[in-house]
Write an enzyme that holds these catalytic residues in place. Structure first.
Site, PDB file in Angstrom:
ATOM      1  N   HIS A  93      -1.439  -4.743  19.088  1.00 30.99           N
ATOM      2  CA  HIS A  93      -0.842  -4.331  17.708  1.00 30.99           C
ATOM      3  C   HIS A  93       0.119  -2.971  18.089  1.00 30.99           C
ATOM      4  CE1 HIS A  93      -0.385  -3.128  13.396  1.00 30.99           C
ATOM      5  NE2 HIS A  93      -0.556  -4.277  13.338  1.00 30.99           N
ATOM      6  N   CYS A 146       0.856  -1.203  -0.208  1.00 30.56           N
ATOM      7  CA  CYS A 146       0.227  -0.115   0.035  1.00 30.56           C
ATOM      8  C   CYS A 146       0.794   1.193   0.003  1.00 30.56           C
ATOM      9  CB  CYS A 146      -1.045   0.200   1.089  1.00 30.56           C
ATOM     10  SG  CYS A 146       0.032   0.212   2.750  1.00 30.56           S
ATOM     11  N   THR A 193      -6.660   1.439  11.616  1.00 21.22           N
ATOM     12  CA  THR A 193      -6.624   1.781  10.361  1.00 21.22           C
ATOM     13  C   THR A 193      -7.026   0.489   9.322  1.00 21.22           C
ATOM     14  OG1 THR A 193      -4.332   1.578   9.914  1.00 21.22           O
ATOM     15  CG2 THR A 193      -5.170   3.678  10.356  1.00 21.22           C
ATOM     16  N   HIS A 249       3.838   1.838  11.403  1.00 24.68           N
ATOM     17  CA  HIS A 249       2.501   1.577  12.298  1.00 24.68           C
ATOM     18  C   HIS A 249       2.513   2.772  13.142  1.00 24.68           C
ATOM     19  CE1 HIS A 249       4.045  -2.539  11.313  1.00 24.68           C
ATOM     20  NE2 HIS A 249       2.684  -2.617  10.993  1.00 24.68           N
ATOM     21  N   GLU A 257       0.309  -0.244  16.019  1.00 22.70           N
ATOM     22  CA  GLU A 257      -0.355   0.741  15.743  1.00 22.70           C
ATOM     23  C   GLU A 257      -1.395   1.228  16.810  1.00 22.70           C
ATOM     24  OE1 GLU A 257      -4.081   1.973  12.831  1.00 22.70           O
ATOM     25  OE2 GLU A 257      -2.820   0.521  11.917  1.00 22.70           O
TER      26      GLU A 257
END
Length: 284
Positions: free
Chosen positions: A126, A13, A168, A76, A128
């Site tokens: 996680h 991405c 996200t 992240h 992020e």
């Protein structure tokens, strides 16, 4: 031979591509061994091995940083406090946080600056999510499903508004379902932040549609990657699905009887790995 239909959005991405370009530039301009990342810059073991071979170290803690060392903040993102420690130790910090993640951090900071309570849909461990939580100005809670959300709602809350946001890379449909359920159980107003990345949504939608056209699905990517695992979970609701990190993991006997195979990949999977998986599948 099997027919392979490859998703158009499979692979890197924008955020991952930007982060790796920043890392490449740092490696080219600095002496060997001078560049480090704080944690895994992306969740793909093959990519990490390649950078390690170029002398890039992966630090577990900001306390491991040496003065003057070049340290990249991973795609992240990191908690606010961690970035402050990095700079305080004299590191030359390069922020490779994905722009979408950075936007989510700023949105959470702005919406909760008055002490409002943050409810964050995501994986508590996680990196992020840990970073996003650090930008909350009031009480903060993480939930991964309806059961955890119920426990969060039962906990005492501070005054003010409720702010709902998501990691996200979460599934937008599940987030909307949770949002609808939350609206029915809250007496106070709920402010919803649109923090799910468009690239994530597009990959998930494409995986859903592709899984309806094929006999089986293959998802290529790191098993530690949340967005990769979610692609596999979405596909598995419809057809047999195989999550692999490399083409060598694919076994011909697992695909006996499948004439059409769908292929997609996580946002941190290099094109060359996706190409290798497609080539191997096509030979079955």
């Amino acid at each position: 031979m099997a027919r392979v239909i490859r998703a158009r959005k499979a692979g890197f991405c924008m955020g991952v591509a930007l982060a790796l370009r920043k890392l490449d530039k740092a490696v080219e301009s600095c002496p060997r061994g001078a560049v480090a990342t704080l944690g895994e810059i992306i969740h793909n073991p093959q990519v990490l091995e390649e950078y390690a071979a170029q002398g890039v170290s992966c630090l577990d803690s900001p306390e491991d940083v040496q003065p003057g060392q070049v340290v990249l903040i991973r795609a992240h993102g990191v908690p606010r406090e961690t970035e402050a420690v990095l700079r305080g130790r004299g590191a030359r910090v390069i922020d490779a946080t994905c722009p979408r993640v950075k936007a989510a951090q700023m949105a959470i900071a702005g919406a909760t600056a008055d002490g409002s309570t943050l409810l964050l849909y995501g994986e508590a461990e996680h990196p992020e999510v840990k970073g996003l939580l650090s930008y909350a100005g009031g009480p903060r809670y993480v939930f991964a499903d309806t059961e955890e959300l119920a426990r969060v709602l039962a906990a005492p809350k501070g005054g003010g508004e409720i702010v709902l946001a998501a990691q996200t890379t979460q599934d937008r449909r599940q987030f909307e379902a949770l949002r609808a359920g939350l609206d029915q159980h809250m007496d106070t107003s709920v402010r919803v932040l649109d923090t799910i990345c468009d690239a994530t949504r597009q990959r998930q939608e494409e995986a859903r549609k592709l899984s309806e056209r094929v006999d089986a699905m293959v998802v290529a990517g790191g098993r530690s990657s949340g967005n990769t695992r979610r692609l596999a979970e979405l596909a598995a609701r419809r057809v047999p699905t195989f999550l692999v990190e490399t083409a060598e993991e694919l076994k011909p006997e697992n695909f006996a009887g499948f004439s059409v195979i769908g292929l997609t990949a996580g946002a941190s999977t290099p094109k060359r790995l996706v190409d290798a998986v497609e080539k191997r599948l096509s030979g079955f």
